[in-house]
Design an enzyme around this catalytic site. Structure first.
Site, PDB file in Angstrom:
ATOM      1  CB  CYS A   1      -0.914  -0.003   1.227  1.00 34.89           C
ATOM      2  SG  CYS A   1      -1.784   1.539   1.504  1.00 34.89           S
ATOM      3  CD1 TRP A  61      -6.007  -3.560   5.242  1.00 37.33           C
ATOM      4  CD2 TRP A  61      -4.483  -4.622   4.000  1.00 37.33           C
ATOM      5  NE1 TRP A  61      -5.764  -2.790   4.133  1.00 37.33           N
ATOM      6  CE2 TRP A  61      -4.836  -3.406   3.354  1.00 37.33           C
ATOM      7  CE3 TRP A  61      -3.535  -5.455   3.407  1.00 37.33           C
ATOM      8  CZ2 TRP A  61      -4.272  -3.009   2.145  1.00 37.33           C
ATOM      9  CZ3 TRP A  61      -2.978  -5.061   2.194  1.00 37.33           C
ATOM     10  CH2 TRP A  61      -3.339  -3.860   1.583  1.00 37.33           C
ATOM     11  NE  ARG A 109     -11.527   1.007   0.838  1.00 37.03           N
ATOM     12  CZ  ARG A 109     -10.391   1.710   0.789  1.00 37.03           C
ATOM     13  NH1 ARG A 109      -9.218   1.131   1.063  1.00 37.03           N
ATOM     14  NH2 ARG A 109     -10.405   2.990   0.457  1.00 37.03           N
ATOM     15  CB  VAL A 110     -10.103  -2.593   7.580  1.00 35.20           C
ATOM     16  CG1 VAL A 110      -8.784  -2.640   8.340  1.00 35.20           C
ATOM     17  CG2 VAL A 110     -11.270  -2.884   8.523  1.00 35.20           C
ATOM     18  CB  THR A 111      -7.440   2.092   5.339  1.00 38.09           C
ATOM     19  OG1 THR A 111      -7.547   2.938   6.499  1.00 38.09           O
ATOM     20  CG2 THR A 111      -8.707   2.212   4.511  1.00 38.09           C
ATOM     21  CB  VAL A 112      -2.570  -0.362   6.167  1.00 36.11           C
ATOM     22  CG1 VAL A 112      -2.905  -1.607   6.949  1.00 36.11           C
ATOM     23  CG2 VAL A 112      -2.578  -0.649   4.659  1.00 36.11           C
ATOM     24  CD  GLU A 159      -4.984  10.793   6.170  1.00 41.04           C
ATOM     25  OE1 GLU A 159      -3.996  10.853   5.407  1.00 41.04           O
ATOM     26  OE2 GLU A 159      -6.115  10.384   5.812  1.00 41.04           O
ATOM     27  CB  SER A 160      -0.700   7.666   5.439  1.00 35.88           C
ATOM     28  OG  SER A 160      -1.212   8.368   4.323  1.00 35.88           O
ATOM     29  CE1 TYR A 199      -5.582   2.362  -4.683  1.00 37.10           C
ATOM     30  CE2 TYR A 199      -3.949   4.109  -4.880  1.00 37.10           C
ATOM     31  CZ  TYR A 199      -4.310   2.841  -4.449  1.00 37.10           C
ATOM     32  OH  TYR A 199      -3.389   2.062  -3.786  1.00 37.10           O
TER      33      TYR A 199
END
Length: 308
Positions: free
Chosen positions: A45, A78, A108-111, A126-127, A169
């Protein structure tokens, strides 16, 4: 894994991909004690990879342990692997951390995920905010967000995020021809703008690497391997750009950065996780990428030094 699209909630009526907002947004700007927090990432990701990069270049490996999840995201999201299990709660899926923090979570589960071990909850997913925190946690290292450049960095970040980071995306998950072409055109207009900018600057904001460079890098390094084909971003490759190509190699060759780039994870994730785009889930063997080739970007600094 079913054939159910994994971004089905993130589209508008015109077929545009509309990314969901990150749910957890607490900021921790003071350097914590070692082991207070844990970082969950996927090397596939781009959003998670930029946190792994900043953690590495800031020398925060001992302060902030990190776990890499499996690159194949299925209907449950994930997951952790036998080779790299969850060391905090023994979870099988990262979704369990989300539900522990907010039992009503249904997005949705995010990294990436920054997890508070002491309070057993997610602090931030939040990256963009996590990398700012990590930058603040290492005050003796090179500042990736220096005060005198913050306005310029924010302006570059805003365009790069909308047109490039998220732009690939928006092209790849568009469900109408108009939405795809809109994203496609914006993407390549910005890549052309970046290539022109890098003709006279070694990095986006001059002679020093900033946060803006790493935010762009994670998309560029995936572009030729994935986005050109899988997301139909095929006007040209990064390898075809006069300046972006060398710039990509320059950043890749920074100490420790190659360790954060795993093309096996990247390609298996994209080509095996989006059945609506690649129903056969065949992972391409190519392309061949020589990111260790000479970049010759330091000539820009030498030229200015000679002129002075």
């Amino acid at each position: 894994m079913s054939g159910k699209p994994q971004f089905e909630k993130e589209a508008d009526e015109d077929g545009r991909f509309v990314r969901q907002e990150s749910r957890f947004r607490e900021l921790v700007m003071e350097r914590p004690e070692a082991g207070r927090y844990h970082l969950y990432v996927s090397l596939a990701c781009p959003w998670a990879s930029r946190t792994a990069i900043v953690r590495q270049i800031m020398g925060l490996e001992e302060l902030l342990p990190m776990t890499v999840v499996d690159p194949i995201r299925d209907d449950k999201g994930w997951r952790f692997t036998d080779e790299e299990p969850d060391p905090v709660n023994g979870f099988a899926y990262l979704k369990e951390a989300y539900l522990l923090t907010d039992p009503s979570f249904d997005d949705r589960v995010t990294v990436p995920v920054l997890f508070d071990i002491q309070n057993n909850r997610i602090v931030n997913n939040e990256s963009a905010e996590i990398i700012r925190m990590l930058n603040a946690w290492a005050p003796n290292c090179h500042d990736l967000y220096p005060p005198d450049l913050r306005t310029a960095i924010d302006e570059v970040n805003d365009r790069v995020y909308n047109s490039v980071n998220n732009g690939v995306y928006r092209a790849g998950f568009a469900t109408s021809q108009h939405a795809y072409e809109e994203a496609f055109d914006e993407l390549f207009q910005t890549l052309d703008w970046l290539d022109d900018r890098l003709a006279t600057n070694r990095y986006l904001l001059g002679d020093e690497i900033t946060e803006a460079d790493w935010r762009l890098f994670v998309t560029l390094v995936r572009f030729d391997a994935v986005y050109v084909g899988h997301f139909k971003c095929n006007r040209r490759r990064i390898a075809d750009y006069d300046h972006l190509s060398g710039y990509l190699r320059d950043l890749y060759q920074e100490p420790g950065i190659a360790d954060t780039v795993d093309f096996d994870h990247i390609k298996r994730h994209y080509y095996m996780t989006h059945p609506e785009l690649n129903p056969t889930r065949i992972v391409p063997k190519g392309p061949e990428l020589d990111l260790w080739a000479s970049h010759d970007r330091d000539r820009l600094e030498l030229r200015r030094g000679t002129a002075a």
